[in-house]
Design an enzyme around this catalytic site. Structure first.
Site, PDB file in Angstrom:
ATOM      1  CG  ASP A   8      -1.750  -1.116   1.781  1.00  0.00           C
ATOM      2  OD1 ASP A   8      -1.594  -2.344   0.696  1.00  0.00           O
ATOM      3  OD2 ASP A   8      -2.727  -1.434   1.716  1.00  0.00           O
ATOM      4  CD  GLU A  39      -7.846   0.804   0.640  1.00  0.00           C
ATOM      5  OE1 GLU A  39      -8.523   0.522  -0.553  1.00  0.00           O
ATOM      6  OE2 GLU A  39      -6.649   0.240   0.967  1.00  0.00           O
ATOM      7  CG  ASN A  67     -10.655  -0.856   2.757  1.00  0.00           C
ATOM      8  OD1 ASN A  67      -9.356  -1.322   2.294  1.00  0.00           O
ATOM      9  ND2 ASN A  67     -10.142  -0.010   3.833  1.00  0.00           N
ATOM     10  CG  HIS A  68      -9.234   4.058   1.767  1.00  0.00           C
ATOM     11  ND1 HIS A  68     -10.136   4.410   3.033  1.00  0.00           N
ATOM     12  CD2 HIS A  68      -8.860   3.203   2.285  1.00  0.00           C
ATOM     13  CE1 HIS A  68     -10.780   4.030   3.719  1.00  0.00           C
ATOM     14  NE2 HIS A  68      -8.916   3.735   3.779  1.00  0.00           N
ATOM     15  CG  HIS A 150      -7.434  -4.287   0.384  1.00  0.00           C
ATOM     16  ND1 HIS A 150      -5.634  -4.349  -0.192  1.00  0.00           N
ATOM     17  CD2 HIS A 150      -7.805  -3.522   0.982  1.00  0.00           C
ATOM     18  CE1 HIS A 150      -5.486  -2.463   0.602  1.00  0.00           C
ATOM     19  NE2 HIS A 150      -7.004  -2.656   1.368  1.00  0.00           N
ATOM     20  CG  HIS A 175      -6.737  -3.601   4.280  1.00  0.00           C
ATOM     21  ND1 HIS A 175      -7.083  -2.204   4.620  1.00  0.00           N
ATOM     22  CD2 HIS A 175      -7.134  -3.792   5.915  1.00  0.00           C
ATOM     23  CE1 HIS A 175      -7.837  -1.731   5.616  1.00  0.00           C
ATOM     24  NE2 HIS A 175      -8.348  -2.894   6.182  1.00  0.00           N
TER      25      HIS A 175
HETATM   26 FE   FE2 Z   1      -7.083  -0.941   3.223  1.00  0.00          FE
END
Ligand code: FE2
Length: 257
Positions: A8, A39, A67-68, A150, A175
């Site tokens: 990430d 993300e 998730n973003h 993720h 994540h």
């Molecule tokens: Fe995430």
């Protein structure tokens, strides 16, 4: 072939690490394909079109999300433009964007699939059934298939690794922003690691200014997240994949700081 997966990328410090080190890593380690989770690459999470292009220009071939995904509206345009940028495949049918992409490395097709966990995350469709569904079509196209999961919970990630052992080349987690030391090759030839870590501020809590997170734990009052400054780190893994079998022959963690 050698595949680099970058953990990430958080904000400007993470992007700077990519710009400063990716070229050298690709050359020194003879990387054929680079996948990066983007993300958290924009301020306030998500990704913008300018940042995606910045990462592609720096040598990233495929950008994955999580998730973003929807934090910046540019993502819709990136999806429309069919940029090599994917979101978790287990969003409901009809969701903009794709959950997989076919990239090319050493003139071979490499399928990259992005999935999201459901434990402590949004309750999306079942990632196990979603990946089965993607594999039905993708395994006819190539035997080199890489899955980025993720997810938050280690149990869900390990379960996905074992579930896909022998069916895909590699399963790696993103994540949590914390690199785990459990990299291995599962008996069926699938490279596995629970989390490849974070590329971003080193003296931080998951990339955020440490004082903000500590205060939040102590006071329980909401406070705006700010990306930490100071020295940064580069986290990822290098997978070596046998192109004839699609199996992983080595998996190594990469840490630059
Ligand atoms: Fe995430």
């Amino acid at each position: 072939m050698k595949v680099l997966a970058i953990g990430d990328i958080v904000g400007n410090p993470g992007r700077e690490m990519v710009k400063n080190f990716l070229d050298k890593v690709i050359k020194d380690l003879e990387v054929d394909l680079c996948i990066a989770n983007g993300e958290n690459s924009a301020v306030g999470n998500g990704i913008t079109r300018a940042i995606a292009n910045e990462l592609f220009d720096a040598g990233v071939d495929v950008i994955t999300l999580g998730n973003h995904v929807w934090s910046k509206k540019d993502v819709f345009r990136l999806f429309e433009e069919k940029a090599k940028i994917i979101r978790p495949a287990n969003y409901p049918p009809g969701t903009p964007g794709a959950g997989y992409v076919i990239a090319y490395a050493k003139k071979q097709k490499v399928a990259v699939i992005n999935l999201s966990g459901r434990v402590y995350l949004e309750n999306l469709d079942c990632p196990f059934r979603a990946v089965d569904n993607e594999l039905k079509a993708l395994s006819k196209i190539t035997n080199i298939i890489i899955v980025e999961f993720h997810a938050e919970a280690t149990s869900e990630k390990v379960a996905m690794g074992w579930y896909l052992d022998g069916k895909v080349s590699a399963v790696y987690g993103t994540h949590t922003h914390i690199q785990t030391a459990d990299e291995r090759i599962l008996p069926g030839g699938t490279g596995y690691i629970t989390d490849i870590g974070m590329t971003g501020p080193y003296n931080s809590i998951l990339g955020v200014k440490k004082e903000i997170i500590i205060n939040r734990f102590i006071s329980h009052l909401p406070e705006k997240f700010e990306i930490a400054d100071g020295p940064a780190q580069f986290n990822g893994i290098i997978l070596e994949i046998d192109e004839s079998t699609g199996k992983t022959t080595s998996i190594n963690r990469l840490i630059i700081k």
